[in-house]
Scaffold this motif. Structure first.
Motif, PDB file in Angstrom:
ATOM      1  N   LEU A 170       0.844  -1.189   0.000  1.00  0.00           N
ATOM      2  CA  LEU A 170       0.000   0.000   0.000  1.00  0.00           C
ATOM      3  C   LEU A 170       0.882   1.242   0.000  1.00  0.00           C
ATOM      4  CD1 LEU A 170      -3.105   0.312   0.080  1.00  0.00           C
ATOM      5  CD2 LEU A 170      -2.900   0.769   2.524  1.00  0.00           C
ATOM      6  N   ARG A 171       0.457   2.276  -0.720  1.00  0.00           N
ATOM      7  CA  ARG A 171       1.196   3.529  -0.773  1.00  0.00           C
ATOM      8  C   ARG A 171       0.244   4.697  -0.586  1.00  0.00           C
ATOM      9  NH1 ARG A 171       6.218   4.123  -2.479  1.00  0.00           N
ATOM     10  NH2 ARG A 171       5.724   6.171  -3.343  1.00  0.00           N
ATOM     11  N   LEU A 172       0.810   5.870  -0.326  1.00  0.00           N
ATOM     12  CA  LEU A 172       0.018   7.074  -0.113  1.00  0.00           C
ATOM     13  C   LEU A 172       0.010   7.982  -1.336  1.00  0.00           C
ATOM     14  CD1 LEU A 172       1.155   7.945   3.534  1.00  0.00           C
ATOM     15  CD2 LEU A 172      -0.889   6.686   2.801  1.00  0.00           C
ATOM     16  N   ASP A 173       0.352   7.430  -2.497  1.00  0.00           N
ATOM     17  CA  ASP A 173       0.379   8.227  -3.720  1.00  0.00           C
ATOM     18  C   ASP A 173      -0.984   8.864  -3.963  1.00  0.00           C
ATOM     19  OD1 ASP A 173       2.910   7.291  -3.989  1.00  0.00           O
ATOM     20  OD2 ASP A 173       2.472   5.869  -5.591  1.00  0.00           O
ATOM     21  N   GLY A 174      -0.976  10.157  -4.308  1.00  0.00           N
ATOM     22  CA  GLY A 174      -2.205  10.867  -4.614  1.00  0.00           C
ATOM     23  C   GLY A 174      -2.917  11.430  -3.410  1.00  0.00           C
ATOM     24  N   LEU A 175      -2.429  11.137  -2.199  1.00  0.00           N
ATOM     25  CA  LEU A 175      -3.053  11.646  -0.979  1.00  0.00           C
ATOM     26  C   LEU A 175      -2.304  12.892  -0.522  1.00  0.00           C
ATOM     27  CD1 LEU A 175      -5.422  10.605   0.821  1.00  0.00           C
ATOM     28  CD2 LEU A 175      -3.660   9.795   2.416  1.00  0.00           C
ATOM     29  N   LYS A 176      -3.024  14.003  -0.428  1.00  0.00           N
ATOM     30  CA  LYS A 176      -2.413  15.257   0.005  1.00  0.00           C
ATOM     31  C   LYS A 176      -2.567  15.383   1.509  1.00  0.00           C
ATOM     32  CE  LYS A 176      -1.917  20.076  -1.386  1.00  0.00           C
ATOM     33  NZ  LYS A 176      -2.351  21.096  -2.353  1.00  0.00           N
ATOM     34  N   VAL A 177      -1.451  15.435   2.209  1.00  0.00           N
ATOM     35  CA  VAL A 177      -1.421  15.385   3.671  1.00  0.00           C
ATOM     36  C   VAL A 177      -0.696  16.610   4.211  1.00  0.00           C
ATOM     37  CG1 VAL A 177      -0.663  14.075   5.692  1.00  0.00           C
ATOM     38  CG2 VAL A 177      -1.380  12.861   3.628  1.00  0.00           C
ATOM     39  N   VAL A 178      -1.319  17.253   5.196  1.00  0.00           N
ATOM     40  CA  VAL A 178      -0.630  18.283   5.968  1.00  0.00           C
ATOM     41  C   VAL A 178      -0.267  17.676   7.314  1.00  0.00           C
ATOM     42  CG1 VAL A 178      -0.734  20.570   7.024  1.00  0.00           C
ATOM     43  CG2 VAL A 178      -1.926  20.145   4.868  1.00  0.00           C
ATOM     44  N   VAL A 179       0.987  17.780   7.716  1.00  0.00           N
ATOM     45  CA  VAL A 179       1.410  17.293   9.024  1.00  0.00           C
ATOM     46  C   VAL A 179       1.952  18.454   9.840  1.00  0.00           C
ATOM     47  CG1 VAL A 179       3.726  16.626   8.187  1.00  0.00           C
ATOM     48  CG2 VAL A 179       2.814  15.601  10.284  1.00  0.00           C
ATOM     49  N   ASP A 180       1.457  18.586  11.066  1.00  0.00           N
ATOM     50  CA  ASP A 180       1.895  19.621  12.006  1.00  0.00           C
ATOM     51  C   ASP A 180       2.694  18.940  13.104  1.00  0.00           C
ATOM     52  OD1 ASP A 180       2.259  21.592  13.884  1.00  0.00           O
ATOM     53  OD2 ASP A 180       0.165  22.215  13.980  1.00  0.00           O
ATOM     54  N   CYS A 181       3.988  19.182  13.126  1.00  0.00           N
ATOM     55  CA  CYS A 181       4.881  18.515  14.077  1.00  0.00           C
ATOM     56  C   CYS A 181       5.099  19.320  15.351  1.00  0.00           C
ATOM     57  CB  CYS A 181       6.220  18.211  13.415  1.00  0.00           C
ATOM     58  SG  CYS A 181       6.078  17.098  11.998  1.00  0.00           S
ATOM     59  N   VAL A 229      -5.130  22.983   6.244  1.00  0.00           N
ATOM     60  CA  VAL A 229      -5.785  21.963   5.422  1.00  0.00           C
ATOM     61  C   VAL A 229      -6.762  22.605   4.450  1.00  0.00           C
ATOM     62  CG1 VAL A 229      -7.459  20.063   5.499  1.00  0.00           C
ATOM     63  CG2 VAL A 229      -5.480  20.030   7.018  1.00  0.00           C
ATOM     64  N   ARG A 230      -7.550  23.543   4.945  1.00  0.00           N
ATOM     65  CA  ARG A 230      -8.510  24.235   4.072  1.00  0.00           C
ATOM     66  C   ARG A 230      -7.784  25.096   3.038  1.00  0.00           C
ATOM     67  NH1 ARG A 230     -11.404  24.824   9.138  1.00  0.00           N
ATOM     68  NH2 ARG A 230     -10.394  26.855   9.425  1.00  0.00           N
ATOM     69  N   GLU A 231      -6.698  25.733   3.467  1.00  0.00           N
ATOM     70  CA  GLU A 231      -5.967  26.638   2.571  1.00  0.00           C
ATOM     71  C   GLU A 231      -5.378  25.909   1.380  1.00  0.00           C
ATOM     72  OE1 GLU A 231      -1.861  29.337   2.668  1.00  0.00           O
ATOM     73  OE2 GLU A 231      -2.756  28.637   4.556  1.00  0.00           O
ATOM     74  N   ALA A 234      -6.050  20.048   1.274  1.00  0.00           N
ATOM     75  CA  ALA A 234      -5.511  18.720   1.594  1.00  0.00           C
ATOM     76  C   ALA A 234      -6.628  17.716   1.847  1.00  0.00           C
ATOM     77  CB  ALA A 234      -4.597  18.805   2.815  1.00  0.00           C
ATOM     78  N   ASP A 235      -6.284  16.446   1.733  1.00  0.00           N
ATOM     79  CA  ASP A 235      -7.230  15.362   2.003  1.00  0.00           C
ATOM     80  C   ASP A 235      -7.366  15.093   3.498  1.00  0.00           C
ATOM     81  OD1 ASP A 235      -7.821  14.525  -0.771  1.00  0.00           O
ATOM     82  OD2 ASP A 235      -5.681  14.060  -0.797  1.00  0.00           O
ATOM     83  N   ILE A 236      -6.317  15.379   4.245  1.00  0.00           N
ATOM     84  CA  ILE A 236      -6.332  15.104   5.683  1.00  0.00           C
ATOM     85  C   ILE A 236      -5.187  15.866   6.347  1.00  0.00           C
ATOM     86  CG2 ILE A 236      -4.832  13.071   5.543  1.00  0.00           C
ATOM     87  CD1 ILE A 236      -6.584  11.773   7.743  1.00  0.00           C
ATOM     88  N   VAL A 354      -6.937   5.184   2.537  1.00  0.00           N
ATOM     89  CA  VAL A 354      -6.561   4.813   1.175  1.00  0.00           C
ATOM     90  C   VAL A 354      -7.386   3.617   0.699  1.00  0.00           C
ATOM     91  CG1 VAL A 354      -4.704   3.871  -0.245  1.00  0.00           C
ATOM     92  CG2 VAL A 354      -4.236   5.767   1.307  1.00  0.00           C
ATOM     93  N   ALA A 355      -7.536   2.613   1.563  1.00  0.00           N
ATOM     94  CA  ALA A 355      -8.285   1.416   1.184  1.00  0.00           C
ATOM     95  C   ALA A 355      -9.765   1.717   0.981  1.00  0.00           C
ATOM     96  CB  ALA A 355      -8.106   0.336   2.245  1.00  0.00           C
ATOM     97  N   ASP A 356     -10.312   2.648   1.755  1.00  0.00           N
ATOM     98  CA  ASP A 356     -11.737   2.963   1.677  1.00  0.00           C
ATOM     99  C   ASP A 356     -12.073   3.788   0.434  1.00  0.00           C
ATOM    100  OD1 ASP A 356     -14.190   4.765   2.300  1.00  0.00           O
ATOM    101  OD2 ASP A 356     -14.309   3.231   3.855  1.00  0.00           O
ATOM    102  N   GLY A 357     -11.237   4.783   0.153  1.00  0.00           N
ATOM    103  CA  GLY A 357     -11.441   5.593  -1.038  1.00  0.00           C
ATOM    104  C   GLY A 357     -12.374   6.774  -0.881  1.00  0.00           C
ATOM    105  N   ARG A 358     -13.091   6.857   0.238  1.00  0.00           N
ATOM    106  CA  ARG A 358     -13.992   7.987   0.464  1.00  0.00           C
ATOM    107  C   ARG A 358     -13.243   9.133   1.143  1.00  0.00           C
ATOM    108  NH1 ARG A 358     -18.646   5.982   4.073  1.00  0.00           N
ATOM    109  NH2 ARG A 358     -16.891   4.842   5.030  1.00  0.00           N
ATOM    110  N   PRO A 359     -13.823  10.339   1.122  1.00  0.00           N
ATOM    111  CA  PRO A 359     -13.176  11.465   1.814  1.00  0.00           C
ATOM    112  C   PRO A 359     -13.054  11.209   3.308  1.00  0.00           C
ATOM    113  CG  PRO A 359     -14.906  12.231   0.328  1.00  0.00           C
ATOM    114  CD  PRO A 359     -15.040  10.744   0.399  1.00  0.00           C
ATOM    115  N   ALA A 360     -12.079  11.866   3.926  1.00  0.00           N
ATOM    116  CA  ALA A 360     -11.840  11.689   5.362  1.00  0.00           C
ATOM    117  C   ALA A 360     -13.065  12.039   6.185  1.00  0.00           C
ATOM    118  CB  ALA A 360     -10.650  12.535   5.797  1.00  0.00           C
ATOM    119  N   SER A 361     -13.828  13.036   5.755  1.00  0.00           N
ATOM    120  CA  SER A 361     -15.015  13.431   6.511  1.00  0.00           C
ATOM    121  C   SER A 361     -16.049  12.320   6.594  1.00  0.00           C
ATOM    122  CB  SER A 361     -15.640  14.678   5.887  1.00  0.00           C
ATOM    123  OG  SER A 361     -15.982  14.441   4.531  1.00  0.00           O
ATOM    124  N   ARG A 362     -16.058  11.418   5.608  1.00  0.00           N
ATOM    125  CA  ARG A 362     -16.987  10.297   5.620  1.00  0.00           C
ATOM    126  C   ARG A 362     -16.424   9.118   6.415  1.00  0.00           C
ATOM    127  NH1 ARG A 362     -20.181   9.940   1.073  1.00  0.00           N
ATOM    128  NH2 ARG A 362     -21.111   8.130   2.112  1.00  0.00           N
TER     129      ARG A 362
END
Length: 445
Positions: A170-181, A229-231, A234-236, A354-362
């Motif tokens: 499994l890979r995260l290709d195509g998933l736009k992620v913001v990470v706050d460290c 994320v809104r700006e 991003a997907d999540i 990634v496996a589900d394919g739906r938006p994070a909000s769902r």
């Protein structure tokens, strides 16, 4: 007898203040070192830290203490708490130390200790070390003084271990992620791990300066992440805290997702895949009643413990469970780690997404939380919970909530406050019961 130094999560206080001083850190190194000097082998302690300015001071004082009693020291620099736990076990160290005050501001710091197995020390071990702090400890002879060295590949070892928990293929290709460290300990490892798995990455909170750790960022201030994320569309969003043992998420709409929702997601996912053990998950008394009802619908149980990830882990081991955590975002996945790990938990969530394919909000909103209200009442000492007025207020509140909600009143393990939490179907009733108990506490304080 009450503890003088150790609290619910190691030793914590104002750095260079009345309590957490370099003198104390040196004594902790000596006392803990002596406690774990057993057997004829060369003894080793591993020390990690977050990005607070005071970390340099405490690291050197601890190193002096450990080497003075004959322990070798391995310094790994800024590293998440779960990485220190993992590396302690992997490198066959006798003891692991994390210098961090977790989600607290920069002026606080703390000392967390891990045993050879990567688990936080038992109450008995902490009590024994604390007893040694009050007296003299035997120092090593000149030829037996320990050595100190810094290793450079610790970051890569941890990244490899975290990535190994991600489903193969499994890979995260195509998933736009913001990470706050949070300008904290994971400011390098988290972006690197996510990038290596293929995520389209936007990293914030990755410029620590010794002072900005947890400042208007990270898991205790997820509003910054939500805005980002809104700006960027991003997907999540992933928010860690200063030592990266907590995780809070933000969906693509900017809505915040707490630890209870993440626990629900992992419980269902692991149940469906046959990985969930114990027929339950473990959470604290602060987790929302909605989580409990959701799990009941899945024919799963919820084991509640006192607040604190150590209590959660004890509950998991006692009931044979491999998923547990706290509403605040401490998430323990026992198949992969011995303590809370925000980065590791985020990868498990991303795998589901990634496996589900739906938006994070769902995907991430699995139950509607019951109305819940938490208030803190600052106390200056004494025992306000034993005051008759407070006892009467608590009893009255519990009676009104009986069958309709819950009340939790507890002293904080890290601050001089009493926490009052109530939840139930009736939001007005919840607010009234919390206000009544808080008023009684203020009158007794």
């Amino acid at each position: 007898m009450g503890r003088r130094y150790f609290g619910t999560d190691g030793i914590r206080g104002l750095a260079n203040g009345d309590r957490l001083t370099p003198e104390l850190a040196l004594k902790v190194g000596q006392a803990a070192g002596i406690h774990f000097l057993d057997g004829g082998h060369r003894h080793r302690v591993l020390i990690g830290k977050d990005t607070r300015l005071s970390g340099y001071m405490l690291e050197q004082a601890l190193t002096a203490g450990f080497t003075s009693v004959g322990m070798d020291v391995v310094q790994v620099g800024p590293m998440p708490t779960p990485a220190v736990a993992m590396l302690t076990r992997e490198m066959r160290a006798d003891l692991g130390v994390m210098i961090s005050a977790s989600h607290n501001p920069f002026h606080d710091n703390g000392i967390k200790l891990f045993g050879r197995d990567g688990y936080k020390l038992s109450d008995a071990d902490e009590a024994a070390i604390e007893a040694r702090l009050e007296g003299e400890v035997p120092r090593a002879a000149p030829e037996a003084i320990g050595r100190a060295r810094r290793i450079d590949d610790a970051r890569g070892r941890y990244i490899h271990a975290v990535k190994a928990s991600f489903p193969e293929g499994l890979r995260l290709d195509g998933l736009k992620v913001v990470v706050d460290c949070a300008h904290g300990a994971a400011y390098r490892v988290a972006p690197e791990a996510l990038w290596e798995l293929g995520a389209e990455l936007d990293a914030i909170g990755v410029a620590p300066d010794g002072f900005n750790i947890n400042a208007n960022c990270g898991s205790t201030y997820p509003e910054t992440l939500a805005a980002r994320v809104r700006e960027v569309g991003a997907d999540i969003g992933i928010a860690l805290d200063g030592d990266a043992d907590r995780l809070i998420l933000v969906d693509e709409t900017g809505r915040i997702v707490d630890g209870d929702q993440i626990l629900a997601l992992l419980a269902r996912s692991w149940q469906l895949s046959g990985k969930l053990r114990g027929g339950s998950i473990v959470a604290t008394v602060m987790s929302n009643l909605g989580l409990e009802k959701y799990l009941e619908a899945l024919d799963l149980g919820l084991v509640r413990t006192p607040v604190g990830d150590r209590h959660v882990l004890e509950g998991m081991r006692a009931h044979g469970c491999n998923v547990g955590g706290e509403q605040s975002g401490h998430l323990i996945l026992a198949d992969h780690a011995t303590t809370g790990d925000g980065l590791l938990a985020s990868l498990q969530v991303l795998a589901v997404l990634v496996a589900d394919g739906r938006p994070a909000s769902r995907v991430l909103r699995l139950f509607d939380p019951f109305p819940q209200l938490l208030r803190n009442v600052r106390v200056g000492g004494g025992r306000p919970l034993e005051d008759p007025r407070v006892r009467a207020a608590i009893a009255g509140a519990e009676a009104r909530l009986a069958g309709r909600g819950r009340l939790v009143v507890r002293p904080s393990g890290t601050e001089p406050v009493i926490r009052v939490m109530a939840e139930g179907e009736d939001e007005a009733l919840v607010a009234a019961t919390v206000a009544e108990v808080c008023d009684a506490l203020r009158a007794a304080a």
